[in-house]
Write a protein that holds these residues in place. Structure first.
Motif, PDB file in Angstrom:
ATOM      1  N   THR A  14      -8.244 -42.909   2.511  1.00 43.11           N
ATOM      2  CA  THR A  14      -8.502 -41.491   2.807  1.00 43.11           C
ATOM      3  C   THR A  14      -8.854 -40.709   1.553  1.00 43.11           C
ATOM      4  O   THR A  14      -8.709 -39.488   1.511  1.00 43.11           O
TER       5      THR A  14
ATOM      6  N   GLY B 298      -6.090 -36.448   2.509  1.00 44.45           N
ATOM      7  CA  GLY B 298      -5.229 -37.495   3.039  1.00 44.45           C
ATOM      8  C   GLY B 298      -3.767 -37.363   2.701  1.00 44.45           C
ATOM      9  O   GLY B 298      -2.995 -38.289   2.969  1.00 44.45           O
TER      10      GLY B 298
ATOM     11  N   ALA C  25      -1.454 -37.754   5.721  1.00 44.55           N
ATOM     12  CA  ALA C  25      -1.420 -39.143   6.186  1.00 44.55           C
ATOM     13  C   ALA C  25      -0.574 -40.007   5.263  1.00 44.55           C
ATOM     14  O   ALA C  25       0.171 -40.885   5.721  1.00 44.55           O
TER      15      ALA C  25
END
Length: 241
Positions: free
Chosen positions: A48, A53, A56
């Motif tokens: 990512t 990101g 995540a």
């Protein structure tokens, strides 16, 4: 004039516990938590890196912490419980043999002592004295034949809790910089490699390796795992993008 007899030096060294039920799972739990969660968030960060990101990465890191800690605890509990139960089964068999054939077991123990260099007559006398008490005989036979102490079998619960706590603490370190507001893998990588070096150095206190060798070895292995997983995540991220 009488002379003083030579003074016998006292024993002044202690041995650390290297066979207990907490040391191995705690060490492996901490190492596994550090390396596996660093590798996990590195893979997610690699996949990512061209996007936002951080969320995540944090989610993956916390999920990896919880899943890994519970998995390690369950695995250690089952493993240690099975090992202790197997030892208890063999000890029970040894007790039955001693009760059914005390003379034969006495001779067997004497033969083991004689094989270690003790005079056969003395070995037999020692064995007979040990066999005056059944439980004492069982304990001695278990140590000599099975290599276990019936009164000091590893605790499955202690192993599970040690493994759970150690893994959770180790797994929290790589993701902590993100929880504190970071958005890059580098701070987590740095603190995790430092933690791996410290853990590796600490472990050498119960091994024959030097502290710097143990620390560098653990730091190198963790760095390699993170680099490989980061590259894998980057490849997968490109393929899914």
């Amino acid at each position: 004039m009488a002379t003083d007899s030579p003074r016998v030096p006292e024993i002044e060294h202690d041995h650390p516990d290297v066979t207990g039920g907490w040391l191995r799972p705690a060490v492996f739990g901490a190492m596994d938590g550090l390396v596996s969660n660093l590798a996990l968030i590195a893979g997610v960060a690699g996949g990512t890196r061209d996007q936002s990101g951080s969320t995540a990465v944090v989610l993956a890191g916390l999920a990896g912490l919880a899943a890994g800690a519970f998995s390690m605890a369950a695995g250690e509990y089952t493993s240690v419980a099975s090992q202790s139960e197997a030892a208890e089964r063999e000890i029970h068999k040894e007790r039955a043999e001693i009760l059914a054939n005390p003379e034969g077991e006495t001779r067997e123990l004497a033969a083991m002592y004689a094989a270690k260099g003790i005079d056969p007559d003395l070995a037999m006398e020692v064995s007979r004295q040990i066999h005056r008490d059944v439980e004492n005989a069982v304990n001695v036979h278990a140590r000599e034949e099975l290599g276990v102490d019936p009164g000091d079998l590893a605790s499955p619960m202690l192993a599970a809790v040690s493994s759970f706590v150690a893994f959770a603490v180790g797994a929290l370190i790589p993701v902590m910089p993100y929880l504190l507001g970071g958005s890059s893998l580098l701070p987590g990588l740095a603190v995790t490699l430092l933690a791996l070096f410290v853990c590796g150095a600490v472990v050498t206190q119960v091994t024959s390796r030097s502290w710097w060798y143990g620390g560098l070895r653990q730091m190198l292995l963790g760095g390699i795992a993170a680099a490989l997983t980061y590259g894998f995540g980057a490849l997968v991220g490109v393929g899914l993008g």
